[in-house]
Design a protein around this motif. Structure first.
Motif, PDB file in Angstrom:
ATOM      1  N   GLU A 188      10.158  12.445  -1.978  1.00 55.44           N
ATOM      2  CA  GLU A 188      11.293  11.886  -1.210  1.00 55.44           C
ATOM      3  C   GLU A 188      10.809  11.345   0.133  1.00 55.44           C
ATOM      4  O   GLU A 188      11.176  10.254   0.559  1.00 55.44           O
ATOM      5  N   ASP A 189       9.934  12.100   0.764  1.00 60.73           N
ATOM      6  CA  ASP A 189       9.383  11.743   2.066  1.00 60.73           C
ATOM      7  C   ASP A 189       8.665  10.383   2.031  1.00 60.73           C
ATOM      8  O   ASP A 189       8.922   9.511   2.852  1.00 60.73           O
ATOM      9  N   VAL A 190       7.772  10.213   1.039  1.00 58.16           N
ATOM     10  CA  VAL A 190       7.007   8.955   0.997  1.00 58.16           C
ATOM     11  C   VAL A 190       7.892   7.780   0.597  1.00 58.16           C
ATOM     12  O   VAL A 190       7.726   6.674   1.116  1.00 58.16           O
ATOM     13  N   TYR A 191       8.857   8.017  -0.300  1.00 64.22           N
ATOM     14  CA  TYR A 191       9.747   6.905  -0.662  1.00 64.22           C
ATOM     15  C   TYR A 191      10.651   6.497   0.505  1.00 64.22           C
ATOM     16  O   TYR A 191      10.971   5.330   0.653  1.00 64.22           O
ATOM     17  N   SER A 192      11.058   7.464   1.330  1.00 65.63           N
ATOM     18  CA  SER A 192      11.906   7.017   2.446  1.00 65.63           C
ATOM     19  C   SER A 192      11.089   6.218   3.459  1.00 65.63           C
ATOM     20  O   SER A 192      11.609   5.296   4.088  1.00 65.63           O
ATOM     21  N   LEU A 193       9.790   6.514   3.562  1.00 64.51           N
ATOM     22  CA  LEU A 193       8.919   5.697   4.422  1.00 64.51           C
ATOM     23  C   LEU A 193       8.808   4.270   3.859  1.00 64.51           C
ATOM     24  O   LEU A 193       8.884   3.285   4.604  1.00 64.51           O
TER      25      LEU A 193
ATOM     26  N   VAL B  74       0.857  -1.197   0.000  1.00 61.74           N
ATOM     27  CA  VAL B  74       0.000   0.000   0.000  1.00 61.74           C
ATOM     28  C   VAL B  74       0.893   1.248   0.000  1.00 61.74           C
ATOM     29  O   VAL B  74       0.686   2.181  -0.781  1.00 61.74           O
ATOM     30  N   ARG B  75       1.910   1.233   0.845  1.00 64.49           N
ATOM     31  CA  ARG B  75       2.811   2.403   0.915  1.00 64.49           C
ATOM     32  C   ARG B  75       3.569   2.618  -0.388  1.00 64.49           C
ATOM     33  O   ARG B  75       3.769   3.756  -0.825  1.00 64.49           O
ATOM     34  N   LEU B  76       3.986   1.515  -1.001  1.00 64.86           N
ATOM     35  CA  LEU B  76       4.708   1.612  -2.276  1.00 64.86           C
ATOM     36  C   LEU B  76       3.806   2.244  -3.344  1.00 64.86           C
ATOM     37  O   LEU B  76       4.227   3.120  -4.105  1.00 64.86           O
ATOM     38  N   MET B  77       2.554   1.811  -3.383  1.00 66.61           N
ATOM     39  CA  MET B  77       1.621   2.359  -4.386  1.00 66.61           C
ATOM     40  C   MET B  77       1.373   3.849  -4.154  1.00 66.61           C
ATOM     41  O   MET B  77       1.333   4.639  -5.088  1.00 66.61           O
ATOM     42  N   ILE B  78       1.215   4.213  -2.879  1.00 63.13           N
ATOM     43  CA  ILE B  78       0.999   5.626  -2.536  1.00 63.13           C
ATOM     44  C   ILE B  78       2.203   6.467  -2.978  1.00 63.13           C
ATOM     45  O   ILE B  78       2.054   7.566  -3.505  1.00 63.13           O
ATOM     46  N   ALA B  79       3.415   5.916  -2.786  1.00 63.02           N
ATOM     47  CA  ALA B  79       4.618   6.647  -3.199  1.00 63.02           C
ATOM     48  C   ALA B  79       4.634   6.802  -4.720  1.00 63.02           C
ATOM     49  O   ALA B  79       4.999   7.867  -5.246  1.00 63.02           O
TER      50      ALA B  79
END
Length: 645
Positions: free
Chosen positions: A298-303, A260-265
């Motif tokens: 950058e923020d979402v990819y580092s998460l 889910v996080r990857l898709m959001i990024a």
């Protein structure tokens, strides 16, 4: 009927899916060998045998390792899923579809129809085969809207299959086999929930492939990609919230959370690209906005990177994915500093009229305020702007170099020319800007530029699957309305009752339709004499099937009988649950005009809310049992939607 795409059409993507299937089979074989060898190793006390087995085990394990690496390389074939336009777009990460084994339901369903429904199972072969053909087709969905509809159609059909053939107490004895999308390891379960969950996973995976293939150099393309990745996030999120204890790693909560996080990024990255397309002008405020958007990416990819490197996740996430995500977080951090520098160095200093607006934008621009003069002076003094711009470029160049270094550590990514090109283009662009604004007589030490505040004008949405967009009809419709003829209800064999109308009619009250319920029987009347009981359902009149008949149709059939009377087929639900079902039906009906308006058989509401719990893989939402008290109808009080006959 729906078709999957031809699995033999040798597109790049189907070649990949073939290789994936072949690797899955080999992994399966090696795992069986390993299990056999481990059992032998434990069972034998003979040293010689133990040594031979240990040797075989190490061989099998290294084979498995190689197969998993090959599968990982497949999972990293992102370029096959990208589009072939001329413009350079950074590759996105798509997911491979989960593979499944063929499933033969003919015998088990025929048996259940005979045992449970008391019908001749062979008369339903056409429906069973149609269901199996649909399952076969959904194994190879095409990479477009039609493919998604095919998966949705199958998913919705599983609702009916569940309610018709999966009683709470007994399983069908059929195993559903699916391979893990990330590790290739096979799993199987008897629970239909595992089948549902796997199909849902593939709906998400197909959305990722559709998203990755869009040409994001155009506005419609970037919007389609955003939509696809948001829907992928929705499918994985829905899976995470509604299924637990999946037997395969790719469907574990931590894995779905990561997806889910990857898709959001990836959505956030598309939003950045959308802003670059929409804001072609190069004024100060636009450049600040681009810097904010890049910082947000950058923020979402580092998460995502943190999520992928957690202890229990990092072992099965392809190394190329983790690297790609890490590279992107560094790359976008570099871009945020680059656009900050462009805003300061390429845009004219603020005029008095622009100053308030520029000041307001700049005050929220950095995470911490930069050292040096006040904002007003900074914004109006070209030399001060150049100094801060230079500091931002210095940081950008460091980050570009870091992104290129991380990229070079992964042999799979090194083969990806597109990514290499994007990184080196951005790096060169920052370098040339730096040499352009660098003066030989600069004696000041270039300071450390503060980071840019992450901000976006379009927050990604998680779009849950909309199952109701694909309408399906119950393939096993002929078994009768689900409210009565379902796996969880049991009923006594059909009774055939001969009725002759007396002077006061048949002596019973009827209510509702599909199937019509005998709501009351008058003591001493014809119906009572013939043995009809309150709570019986009329399923045939003179040999005509009435399971689906409306109230008026049944009444018409009864009224049209002459002296010779009429033969009625009725069933009684077994046990208290039968009474409750009749009561529940009565209670719902007494509120409506004879028609079950708010409880229609396949109304979507009931379709999506009644989810069956099953072993191991459990739906978290339990449907609420109705707590109706017994409902009897005094004969004097005949409601407006029932009538005496």
């Amino acid at each position: 009927s729906q078709q999957g795409c031809d699995p033999f059409a040798q597109t790049q993507r189907s070649k990949l899916q073939h290789r994936r299937a072949r690797i899955n089979q080999q992994i399966n074989k090696e795992m069986r060998m390993r299990a056999g060898a481990e059992n032998l190793f434990r069972a034998t006390s003979n040293h010689k045998v133990k040594e031979t087995v240990a040797l075989e085990l190490s061989y099998v394990n290294s084979n498995l390792q190689l197969l998993k690496e090959e599968l990982e390389e497949l999972n990293s074939c992102m370029d096959v899923y990208q589009n072939d336009s001329e413009s350079i777009s950074v590759p996105m990460i798509p997911l491979g579809l989960k593979e499944t084994k063929e499933l033969d339901l003919l015998a088990p369903l025929k048996d259940l129809i005979s045992e449970h429904y008391g019908e001749d199972g062979t008369l339903f072969e056409k429906e069973i085969k149609e269901f199996m053909e649909l399952r076969q087709a959904m194994r190879t969905p095409s990479r477009n809207e039609a493919g998604l509809e095919l998966l949705m159609e199958y998913y919705n059909q599983l609702y009916f299959l569940d309610n018709r053939f999966f009683p709470p107490s007994k399983n069908l004895g059929v195993f559903f086999h699916w391979y893990d999308s990330l590790t290739g390891v096979p799993s199987h379960q008897r629970a239909l929930a595992f089948e549902k969950g796997s199909v849902l996973f593939n709906i998400g995976a197909l959305h990722t492939q559709i998203g990755a293939r869009q040409d994001r150099a155009s506005l419609p393309g970037v919007n389609r990609a955003i939509d696809a990745f948001q829907k992928a996030a929705g499918a994985f999120n829905y899976l995470k919230e509604n299924f637990s204890n999946a037997p395969s790693l790719d469907m574990s909560a931590s894995s779905l959370n990561m997806l889910v996080r990857l898709m959001i990024a990836q959505v956030q990255e598309c939003v950045f690209e959308k802003v670059t397309l929409l804001r072609a002008q190069s004024d100060f405020l636009t450049q600040l906005q681009l810097a904010h958007e890049a910082a947000r990416v950058e923020d979402v990819y580092s998460l995502v990177h943190q999520t992928m490197t957690q202890a229990h996740v990092k072992d099965y996430v392809p190394f190329s994915w983790t690297t790609m995500v890490h590279v992107k977080s560094e790359h976008f951090k570099a871009l945020s500093h680059y656009f900050a520098a462009i805003a300061l160095c390429d845009c004219p200093a603020a005029s008095d009229a622009e100053l308030p607006e520029h000041e307001k934008a700049f005050i929220q621009f950095h995470v911490t305020m930069p050292d040096g003069p006040s904002l007003r002076i900074l914004l109006q003094d070209p030399e001060e702007r150049r100094k801060l711009g230079k500091a931002h470029l210095k940081k950008a160049i460091m980050k570009h170099e870091e992104a290129m270094r991380i990229h070079s550590l992964c042999k799979i990514l090194r083969k990806m020319d597109i990514l290499q090109e994007v990184l080196s283009f951005a790096h060169k662009r920052s370098l040339s800007k730096y040499s352009e604004i660098d003066h030989e007589e600069d004696f000041f030490e270039t300071g450390d530029a503060p980071d840019i505040h992450p901000k976006t004008h379009q927050k990604p949405e998680i779009k849950s699957p909309n199952f109701s967009q694909v309408k399906v009809t119950d393939l096993f419709h002929r078994l009768g309305p689900l409210s009565v003829f379902s796996a969880k209800n049991k009923w006594y064999p059909v009774r055939r009752v001969h009725l002759v109308r007396g002077e006061n009619g048949f002596g019973f009250t009827l209510r509702g339709d599909s199937p019509v319920l005998i709501a009351g029987v008058i003591p001493g009347g014809c119906a009572a004499e013939a043995g009809l009981k309150e709570g019986d359902y009329i399923i045939s009149v003179n040999g005509k099937d009435c399971k689906w008949s409306k109230h008026a149709e049944v009444v018409q059939l009864l009224k049209s009988t002459g002296e010779e009377g009429v033969e009625i087929g009725v069933i009684t639900l077994q046990g208290s649950e039968g009474q409750k079902a009749a009561d529940k039906k009565a209670a719902v009906m007494s509120s409506g005009g004879g028609l079950l308006k708010n409880n229609k058989e396949n109304s979507r509401k009931s379709l999506m809310n009644s989810k069956s719990a099953s072993t191991l893989l459990v739906w978290n939402k339990k449907s609420k049992r109705s707590k109706n008290s017994t409902y009897s109808v005094p004969f004097t009080a005949v409601g407006d939607n029932e009538a005496m006959y």
